[in-house]
Motif scaffolding. Sequence first.
Motif, PDB file in Angstrom:
ATOM      1  N   ARG A 214      21.636 -22.540  27.800  1.00 43.39           N
ATOM      2  CA  ARG A 214      21.522 -21.810  26.533  1.00 43.39           C
ATOM      3  C   ARG A 214      21.429 -22.768  25.361  1.00 43.39           C
ATOM      4  NH1 ARG A 214      24.074 -16.352  26.911  1.00 43.39           N
ATOM      5  NH2 ARG A 214      24.874 -16.137  29.023  1.00 43.39           N
TER       6      ARG A 214
ATOM      7  N   GLN B 185      21.293 -18.162  23.004  1.00 48.32           N
ATOM      8  CA  GLN B 185      20.049 -17.686  23.617  1.00 48.32           C
ATOM      9  C   GLN B 185      19.813 -18.384  24.951  1.00 48.32           C
ATOM     10  OE1 GLN B 185      17.450 -15.366  22.615  1.00 48.32           O
ATOM     11  NE2 GLN B 185      16.949 -15.831  24.741  1.00 48.32           N
TER      12      GLN B 185
ATOM     13  N   TRP C 234      15.980 -13.864  18.442  1.00 46.44           N
ATOM     14  CA  TRP C 234      17.029 -14.143  19.414  1.00 46.44           C
ATOM     15  C   TRP C 234      17.451 -12.882  20.122  1.00 46.44           C
ATOM     16  CZ3 TRP C 234      16.909 -19.160  19.333  1.00 46.44           C
ATOM     17  CH2 TRP C 234      16.818 -19.887  18.140  1.00 46.44           C
ATOM     18  N   ARG C 235      17.677 -12.956  21.407  1.00 44.64           N
ATOM     19  CA  ARG C 235      18.266 -11.825  22.129  1.00 44.64           C
ATOM     20  C   ARG C 235      19.746 -11.721  21.809  1.00 44.64           C
ATOM     21  NH1 ARG C 235      16.977  -9.288  27.833  1.00 44.64           N
ATOM     22  NH2 ARG C 235      15.057  -9.169  26.674  1.00 44.64           N
TER      23      ARG C 235
ATOM     24  N   LEU D 164      23.415 -18.242  15.575  1.00 43.10           N
ATOM     25  CA  LEU D 164      22.118 -18.849  15.309  1.00 43.10           C
ATOM     26  C   LEU D 164      21.526 -18.200  14.066  1.00 43.10           C
ATOM     27  CD1 LEU D 164      20.824 -18.878  18.985  1.00 43.10           C
ATOM     28  CD2 LEU D 164      21.300 -20.915  17.604  1.00 43.10           C
TER      29      LEU D 164
ATOM     30  N   ARG E 265      22.406 -13.869  19.158  1.00 39.45           N
ATOM     31  CA  ARG E 265      22.541 -14.952  18.184  1.00 39.45           C
ATOM     32  C   ARG E 265      23.734 -15.862  18.466  1.00 39.45           C
ATOM     33  NH1 ARG E 265      22.776 -12.890  12.422  1.00 39.45           N
ATOM     34  NH2 ARG E 265      22.631 -15.126  11.969  1.00 39.45           N
TER      35      ARG E 265
END
Length: 199
Positions: A116, A76, A70-71, A124, A73
């Motif tokens: 998203r 995303q 994930w970029r 996440l 959490r």
Amino acid sequence: MMLIEEVTVPDAALPVAEFKAHLRLGTGFGEDSLQDGVLKGFLRAAIAAIEARTGKILISREFTWSLTGWRDRSGQILPVAPVTAITGVTLIDELEVETEMPADQFRLEQDSQRPRIRPAGSLLPMVRTGGGVRIGLTAGYASEWGRLPADLGQAVLLLAAHYYEYRNETALSDGCMPFGVSSLIQRYRSMRIGIGAGI
């Protein structure tokens, strides 16, 4: 990161009759359908080019997006829009063991530019080093041609006609797109600000 189109645009969704009318091709002859395969090819190419330029999916279909982590959490950003459903999320560990994430642990935040996937809780789940995550999603403005925004539909016809008219031209520059098409799709293009903005 890799985005895979699981299902192509079905033939039934392609506006072949509208394209013939746009090109002013003759009708009422015994060989009316002779060029249908070629016309479908130009329509598919135009749809693909506009989707690539805008990041927007025109005809609704299924995609799979794989990423190594994930970029963010807390949410995303998904690679295309508009996303209408997230069909599944699979966590993959470093040994390639897959674990389905329960549907009640994530939700889709719909947005016309940057949809998203959000956690049901605060974050996440962690993606383990050497592993990844695979997201199944459904994206697209409409399941059939007649329900597309009118400007996007017109842009496809104009670009497909351009490809048809210049099908034997080899001197066009890379990324050439007629001004009329660029004008019609301009408002659908995502604004990216800063390094690495977007995904």
